[in-house]
Write an enzyme that holds these catalytic residues in place. Sequence first.
Site, PDB file in Angstrom:
ATOM      1  N   SER A 153       0.808  -1.215   0.000  1.00 62.56           N
ATOM      2  CA  SER A 153       0.000   0.000   0.000  1.00 62.56           C
ATOM      3  C   SER A 153       0.849   1.276   0.000  1.00 62.56           C
ATOM      4  O   SER A 153       1.834   1.392   0.727  1.00 62.56           O
ATOM      5  CB  SER A 153      -0.922   0.009   1.221  1.00 62.56           C
ATOM      6  OG  SER A 153      -1.663   1.224   1.267  1.00 62.56           O
ATOM      7  N   LEU A 154       0.425   2.240  -0.815  1.00 58.64           N
ATOM      8  CA  LEU A 154       1.053   3.554  -0.827  1.00 58.64           C
ATOM      9  C   LEU A 154       0.476   4.478   0.247  1.00 58.64           C
ATOM     10  O   LEU A 154       0.993   5.575   0.447  1.00 58.64           O
ATOM     11  CB  LEU A 154       0.857   4.219  -2.189  1.00 58.64           C
ATOM     12  CG  LEU A 154       1.641   3.651  -3.365  1.00 58.64           C
ATOM     13  CD1 LEU A 154       1.248   4.374  -4.649  1.00 58.64           C
ATOM     14  CD2 LEU A 154       3.132   3.755  -3.132  1.00 58.64           C
ATOM     15  N   GLY A 187     -17.865  -3.511  -2.525  1.00 62.48           N
ATOM     16  CA  GLY A 187     -17.824  -2.302  -1.724  1.00 62.48           C
ATOM     17  C   GLY A 187     -17.336  -1.084  -2.480  1.00 62.48           C
ATOM     18  O   GLY A 187     -17.928  -0.002  -2.414  1.00 62.48           O
ATOM     19  N   GLY A 221     -18.584  -4.488 -11.741  1.00 71.10           N
ATOM     20  CA  GLY A 221     -18.403  -4.846 -10.342  1.00 71.10           C
ATOM     21  C   GLY A 221     -19.577  -4.412  -9.499  1.00 71.10           C
ATOM     22  O   GLY A 221     -20.344  -3.513  -9.878  1.00 71.10           O
ATOM     23  N   ASP A 261     -14.282   7.078  -0.970  1.00 66.72           N
ATOM     24  CA  ASP A 261     -13.939   6.591  -2.304  1.00 66.72           C
ATOM     25  C   ASP A 261     -14.673   7.355  -3.404  1.00 66.72           C
ATOM     26  O   ASP A 261     -14.076   7.726  -4.421  1.00 66.72           O
ATOM     27  CB  ASP A 261     -14.261   5.101  -2.418  1.00 66.72           C
ATOM     28  CG  ASP A 261     -13.222   4.212  -1.752  1.00 66.72           C
ATOM     29  OD1 ASP A 261     -12.065   4.648  -1.625  1.00 66.72           O
ATOM     30  OD2 ASP A 261     -13.579   3.090  -1.349  1.00 66.72           O
ATOM     31  N   THR A 319      -9.098  -1.306   3.189  1.00 68.09           N
ATOM     32  CA  THR A 319      -9.014  -1.610   1.775  1.00 68.09           C
ATOM     33  C   THR A 319      -9.449  -3.065   1.573  1.00 68.09           C
ATOM     34  O   THR A 319      -9.979  -3.692   2.496  1.00 68.09           O
ATOM     35  CB  THR A 319      -7.590  -1.334   1.254  1.00 68.09           C
ATOM     36  OG1 THR A 319      -7.573  -1.473  -0.171  1.00 68.09           O
ATOM     37  CG2 THR A 319      -6.560  -2.247   1.895  1.00 68.09           C
ATOM     38  N   ASN A 325     -14.529   2.961   4.069  1.00 72.27           N
ATOM     39  CA  ASN A 325     -13.079   2.891   3.856  1.00 72.27           C
ATOM     40  C   ASN A 325     -12.337   3.792   4.840  1.00 72.27           C
ATOM     41  O   ASN A 325     -11.106   3.780   4.866  1.00 72.27           O
ATOM     42  CB  ASN A 325     -12.713   3.282   2.419  1.00 72.27           C
ATOM     43  CG  ASN A 325     -12.730   4.778   2.201  1.00 72.27           C
ATOM     44  OD1 ASN A 325     -13.578   5.492   2.740  1.00 72.27           O
ATOM     45  ND2 ASN A 325     -11.799   5.274   1.398  1.00 72.27           N
ATOM     46  N   LYS A 348     -13.998  -3.533   3.078  1.00 68.90           N
ATOM     47  CA  LYS A 348     -14.848  -2.346   3.045  1.00 68.90           C
ATOM     48  C   LYS A 348     -16.286  -2.609   3.451  1.00 68.90           C
ATOM     49  O   LYS A 348     -16.956  -1.718   3.973  1.00 68.90           O
ATOM     50  CB  LYS A 348     -14.789  -1.694   1.668  1.00 68.90           C
ATOM     51  CG  LYS A 348     -13.409  -1.134   1.354  1.00 68.90           C
ATOM     52  CD  LYS A 348     -13.375  -0.386   0.048  1.00 68.90           C
ATOM     53  CE  LYS A 348     -11.981   0.162  -0.209  1.00 68.90           C
ATOM     54  NZ  LYS A 348     -11.923   0.992  -1.435  1.00 68.90           N
TER      55      LYS A 348
END
Length: 294
Positions: free
Chosen positions: A26-27, A141, A138, A113, A73, A98, A77
Site C-alpha cells: 500500500s502507498l 464495496g 463490479g 472513495d 481496503t 473505507n 470495506k
Amino acid sequence: MSAQVPADAGRDTPRYAVFGRPVAHSLSPRIHAAFGAQLGIAMDYRAIEADCAALPAALAAFAAAGGRGANLTLPLKQAGLALCRQLAPRARRAGSVNTLIRQGDAWLGDSTDGAGLLRDLRERQACNPAGRRVLLLGAGGAARAAAFALLDAGVAELAVSNRTAAHAVSLVDALGTPAHAITLPALDGAGPFELVVNATSAGHAGAVLPLPASVFAAGALAYDLSYGRAAQPFLTAAQAAGAARAVNGLGMLVEQAAESFALWQGVRPDTAALYASLRAERAQADLPEHADPR
C-alpha cells in the site's frame, strides 16, 4: 490471520493505519506521511495485515494502542460496517466504509472513495460524468461507493455488470434510476458508453472481464479503481478494444486519502505535488500509465 499493532511509535504521536490483505504494497502510509509533513501535523500511519476474520481483533488492538483513525481496503470495506457504532450518511447509503474515525470508545465509519473518484475524474481526467452514459463493472464495496457518487454527479445512465448477475441486480435495486443491471453477454450491443469504470478485483489475479469493442464510444475513458499492476489487465484490454484513454486509480487513491486526512485533521491537504511526484517516479521507471508500481 492475526494482526499486531507496531509498538515502536512515539507514545504521544497520533496513530493511524490502513488495514487490508494483502496490504504491504500500500502507498497509503507514504501518502499520509507526505500530507502530515506538508501541513506540519505529526502522525504515525502504518499498514496492518488483516483479513475479514481478523479485523475485529486487529481494530480493537489498534484502538487500545491509541489508534485515532483507520482506512480499510480490500477485502474489508463491507466487513467494516458491522464494527462501526455510527455511519456517515454516504457510508450507510453505499453499504461500505473505507475510513474510520475514533469517537470516544467507538468507531464512526465513512466512505471517501466516491468523492476521490469524482475529484480525479473532473480535475485530472477532464471527464465530468454529468449527462454521460456510464458502464460500471463490479458490485462490491468499492463499486457501491463509485455507483452512488456517479449517480449524484448526474450521469444520464448507469449500467452495472458483474460476473454474478444477482449482485448487480441487488446494487441496482439500492441505486434506483437511472441505474440498471446488464449481464456480461448482453454488453455486446448495449454500448457505446463514454465512461467505463472497472471496480472488480479481477486484476489482482491477472484476470479481466471480457469487453466487446462496442462498449466504448468515440473518445471513451476507461478507468480502473485499482492502481499498479492490478489495474493493468483491464486497461490493456480496454485500449485493445478501442478506448481512447485508459487510466488507473492512482489519482483516486490520492484524492480519497486527502478526504480521509481532512476527516481526521480538519484540514484538506493539497494533492497536486504528491500526485506529480508519484507520476514522475513512474516516468523515471519508464512504466506505462496502467503499470504504475504498487
